[in-house]
Design a protein around this motif. Structure first.
Motif, PDB file in Angstrom:
ATOM      1  N   PHE A   1      37.184   4.005   3.436  1.00  0.00           N
ATOM      2  CA  PHE A   1      37.229   4.889   4.600  1.00  0.00           C
ATOM      3  C   PHE A   1      37.541   6.325   4.166  1.00  0.00           C
ATOM      4  CE2 PHE A   1      39.308   6.350   8.651  1.00  0.00           C
ATOM      5  CZ  PHE A   1      38.163   6.258   9.440  1.00  0.00           C
ATOM      6  N   HIS A   2      38.446   6.446   3.207  1.00  0.00           N
ATOM      7  CA  HIS A   2      38.828   7.750   2.669  1.00  0.00           C
ATOM      8  C   HIS A   2      37.613   8.450   2.071  1.00  0.00           C
ATOM      9  CE1 HIS A   2      41.883  10.533   1.128  1.00  0.00           C
ATOM     10  NE2 HIS A   2      41.229  10.538  -0.015  1.00  0.00           N
ATOM     11  N   SER A   3      36.843   7.729   1.275  1.00  0.00           N
ATOM     12  CA  SER A   3      35.648   8.300   0.641  1.00  0.00           C
ATOM     13  C   SER A   3      34.572   8.625   1.671  1.00  0.00           C
ATOM     14  CB  SER A   3      35.094   7.328  -0.403  1.00  0.00           C
ATOM     15  OG  SER A   3      36.016   7.125  -1.447  1.00  0.00           O
ATOM     16  N   LEU A   4      34.431   7.749   2.670  1.00  0.00           N
ATOM     17  CA  LEU A   4      33.436   7.987   3.716  1.00  0.00           C
ATOM     18  C   LEU A   4      33.724   9.278   4.463  1.00  0.00           C
ATOM     19  CD1 LEU A   4      31.013   6.907   5.381  1.00  0.00           C
ATOM     20  CD2 LEU A   4      32.679   5.760   6.855  1.00  0.00           C
ATOM     21  N   LEU A   5      34.985   9.483   4.832  1.00  0.00           N
ATOM     22  CA  LEU A   5      35.350  10.698   5.561  1.00  0.00           C
ATOM     23  C   LEU A   5      35.176  11.958   4.711  1.00  0.00           C
ATOM     24  CD1 LEU A   5      38.544   9.609   7.534  1.00  0.00           C
ATOM     25  CD2 LEU A   5      36.228   9.890   8.395  1.00  0.00           C
ATOM     26  N   ALA A   6      35.239  11.796   3.389  1.00  0.00           N
ATOM     27  CA  ALA A   6      35.093  12.948   2.499  1.00  0.00           C
ATOM     28  C   ALA A   6      33.640  13.269   2.180  1.00  0.00           C
ATOM     29  CB  ALA A   6      35.856  12.695   1.199  1.00  0.00           C
ATOM     30  N   SER A   7      32.719  12.412   2.609  1.00  0.00           N
ATOM     31  CA  SER A   7      31.317  12.593   2.252  1.00  0.00           C
ATOM     32  C   SER A   7      30.706  13.811   2.947  1.00  0.00           C
ATOM     33  CB  SER A   7      30.513  11.344   2.619  1.00  0.00           C
ATOM     34  OG  SER A   7      30.438  11.186   4.017  1.00  0.00           O
ATOM     35  N   SER A   8      29.755  14.411   2.281  1.00  0.00           N
ATOM     36  CA  SER A   8      29.078  15.597   2.825  1.00  0.00           C
ATOM     37  C   SER A   8      28.314  15.262   4.093  1.00  0.00           C
ATOM     38  CB  SER A   8      28.112  16.168   1.779  1.00  0.00           C
ATOM     39  OG  SER A   8      28.806  16.536   0.610  1.00  0.00           O
TER      40      SER A   8
ATOM     41  N   GLN B   1      30.196  18.807  11.862  1.00  0.00           N
ATOM     42  CA  GLN B   1      29.938  20.225  12.080  1.00  0.00           C
ATOM     43  C   GLN B   1      28.831  20.447  13.101  1.00  0.00           C
ATOM     44  OE1 GLN B   1      29.069  22.446   8.477  1.00  0.00           O
ATOM     45  NE2 GLN B   1      30.141  24.220   9.289  1.00  0.00           N
ATOM     46  N   GLN B   2      27.826  19.564  13.067  1.00  0.00           N
ATOM     47  CA  GLN B   2      26.710  19.697  14.000  1.00  0.00           C
ATOM     48  C   GLN B   2      27.077  19.210  15.395  1.00  0.00           C
ATOM     49  OE1 GLN B   2      23.204  17.638  12.728  1.00  0.00           O
ATOM     50  NE2 GLN B   2      21.920  18.477  14.354  1.00  0.00           N
ATOM     51  N   SER B   3      27.823  18.098  15.467  1.00  0.00           N
ATOM     52  CA  SER B   3      28.128  17.498  16.766  1.00  0.00           C
ATOM     53  C   SER B   3      29.324  18.144  17.466  1.00  0.00           C
ATOM     54  CB  SER B   3      28.402  15.999  16.583  1.00  0.00           C
ATOM     55  OG  SER B   3      27.317  15.342  15.984  1.00  0.00           O
ATOM     56  N   PHE B   4      30.324  18.550  16.671  1.00  0.00           N
ATOM     57  CA  PHE B   4      31.547  19.122  17.254  1.00  0.00           C
ATOM     58  C   PHE B   4      31.913  20.415  16.515  1.00  0.00           C
ATOM     59  CE2 PHE B   4      31.736  14.471  17.391  1.00  0.00           C
ATOM     60  CZ  PHE B   4      31.788  14.255  18.765  1.00  0.00           C
ATOM     61  N   PRO B   5      31.103  21.445  16.643  1.00  0.00           N
ATOM     62  CA  PRO B   5      31.351  22.677  15.876  1.00  0.00           C
ATOM     63  C   PRO B   5      32.711  23.317  16.125  1.00  0.00           C
ATOM     64  CG  PRO B   5      29.719  23.031  17.612  1.00  0.00           C
ATOM     65  CD  PRO B   5      29.922  21.564  17.512  1.00  0.00           C
ATOM     66  N   SER B   6      33.228  23.202  17.336  1.00  0.00           N
ATOM     67  CA  SER B   6      34.523  23.823  17.632  1.00  0.00           C
ATOM     68  C   SER B   6      35.685  23.070  16.983  1.00  0.00           C
ATOM     69  CB  SER B   6      34.741  23.903  19.146  1.00  0.00           C
ATOM     70  OG  SER B   6      34.761  22.600  19.715  1.00  0.00           O
ATOM     71  N   LEU B   7      35.480  21.774  16.686  1.00  0.00           N
ATOM     72  CA  LEU B   7      36.534  20.971  16.075  1.00  0.00           C
ATOM     73  C   LEU B   7      36.427  20.912  14.552  1.00  0.00           C
ATOM     74  CD1 LEU B   7      36.626  17.906  18.526  1.00  0.00           C
ATOM     75  CD2 LEU B   7      38.128  19.908  18.502  1.00  0.00           C
ATOM     76  N   SER B   8      35.274  21.309  14.020  1.00  0.00           N
ATOM     77  CA  SER B   8      35.041  21.139  12.582  1.00  0.00           C
ATOM     78  C   SER B   8      36.054  21.857  11.690  1.00  0.00           C
ATOM     79  CB  SER B   8      33.610  21.560  12.216  1.00  0.00           C
ATOM     80  OG  SER B   8      33.370  22.909  12.532  1.00  0.00           O
TER      81      SER B   8
ATOM     82  N   LYS C   1      41.857  28.769   9.633  1.00  0.00           N
ATOM     83  CA  LYS C   1      41.914  30.226   9.711  1.00  0.00           C
ATOM     84  C   LYS C   1      40.523  30.843   9.647  1.00  0.00           C
ATOM     85  CE  LYS C   1      44.032  34.264   7.533  1.00  0.00           C
ATOM     86  NZ  LYS C   1      44.909  34.749   6.426  1.00  0.00           N
ATOM     87  N   GLU C   2      39.667  30.303   8.779  1.00  0.00           N
ATOM     88  CA  GLU C   2      38.340  30.879   8.582  1.00  0.00           C
ATOM     89  C   GLU C   2      37.278  30.226   9.464  1.00  0.00           C
ATOM     90  OE1 GLU C   2      37.359  31.020   4.449  1.00  0.00           O
ATOM     91  OE2 GLU C   2      39.210  32.077   3.906  1.00  0.00           O
ATOM     92  N   LYS C   3      37.698  29.278  10.302  1.00  0.00           N
ATOM     93  CA  LYS C   3      36.798  28.620  11.254  1.00  0.00           C
ATOM     94  C   LYS C   3      35.615  27.942  10.572  1.00  0.00           C
ATOM     95  CE  LYS C   3      39.314  30.216  14.620  1.00  0.00           C
ATOM     96  NZ  LYS C   3      40.252  29.311  15.324  1.00  0.00           N
ATOM     97  N   GLU C   4      35.885  27.300   9.451  1.00  0.00           N
ATOM     98  CA  GLU C   4      34.839  26.588   8.710  1.00  0.00           C
ATOM     99  C   GLU C   4      35.342  25.198   8.345  1.00  0.00           C
ATOM    100  OE1 GLU C   4      31.823  27.479   8.028  1.00  0.00           O
ATOM    101  OE2 GLU C   4      31.845  29.589   8.604  1.00  0.00           O
ATOM    102  N   ILE C   5      34.422  24.215   8.290  1.00  0.00           N
ATOM    103  CA  ILE C   5      34.817  22.875   7.882  1.00  0.00           C
ATOM    104  C   ILE C   5      35.118  22.832   6.397  1.00  0.00           C
ATOM    105  CG2 ILE C   5      32.474  22.024   7.399  1.00  0.00           C
ATOM    106  CD1 ILE C   5      33.371  19.360   8.714  1.00  0.00           C
TER     107      ILE C   5
END
Length: 201
Positions: A24-31, A38-45, A113-117
């Motif tokens: 699960f850890h590796s899955l969440l870290a995947s690109s 980032q595409q589905s929830f840009p404000s939360l990314s 701070k930089e508003k980037e994932i």
């Protein structure tokens, strides 16, 4: 016989828990997952890294609580000082290695701070990265094997073995991302630097 079966089930539970956790850890870290978020929830990314670390910490706490409740048996005679020495080496290596990284980025504060994932980083080859490509993995391997020597029980052994296998597989998986990110620079670094054990290529 019932005691043996009980202990075997403990090994399986511990191995399964760590396998699920690492997977699960590796899955969440995947690109791919990051791009999807980032595409589905840009404000939360921008909060993704913070959430990722929170989930990782909560998972570790949960596994620790389960492991405390499982029956175990002694595999070797407890070796306190060798165990503490290895655990100290692992803890020290981990602490010193983290100093070579941007901790705000590691935790996820910079992303917010930089508003980037993800924030743009450079290839880190200073500090302990001069000797091994994955010093944090090495640090945790040393810590877990030290814990096994200190405790001498089967659950500690199962944990040390599972993490050592994951560290190797996870390092290979992580390096695919690093090669994509840094190309020939990482390939050159890889050729002259050991993966996990210094000076062994």
């Amino acid at each position: 016989m019932p005691q043996i079966l009980s202990n075997m089930s403990s090994y399986l539970v511990v191995g399964l828990l760590w396998t699920v956790y690492f997977g699960f850890h590796s899955l969440l870290a995947s690109s791919q997952i990051k791009a999807s978020i980032q595409q589905s929830f840009p404000s939360l990314s921008p909060y993704y890294r913070l959430l990722y670390n929170f989930i990782a910490a909560a998972g570790l706490l949960g596994i620790w609580l389960v492991m405390r409740s499982l029956p175990t048996d002694m595999i070797i005679t407890s070796s306190l000082w060798p165990g503490y020495i290895l655990m100290g080496m692992g803890s020290s290596l981990g602490f010193l290695s983290l100093r070579d990284y941007d901790l705000r980025e590691f935790v996820g504060i910079r992303q917010v701070k930089e508003k980037e994932i993800e924030t743009k980083t450079s290839l880190q080859i200073s500090g302990f990265n001069q000797y091994v490509r994955h010093p944090l993995y090495l640090a945790i391997i040393l810590f877990f094997w030290g814990s096994f020597l200190r405790r001498g029980d089967s659950i500690s052994l199962a944990t040390a073995i599972t993490f050592t296998l994951y560290a190797y597989v996870g390092a290979l998986w992580e390096e695919k991302k690093l090669i994509k990110a840094f190309g020939e620079d990482y390939q050159a670094y890889k050729k002259k630097t050991a993966m996990l054990i210094p000076f062994i290529f």
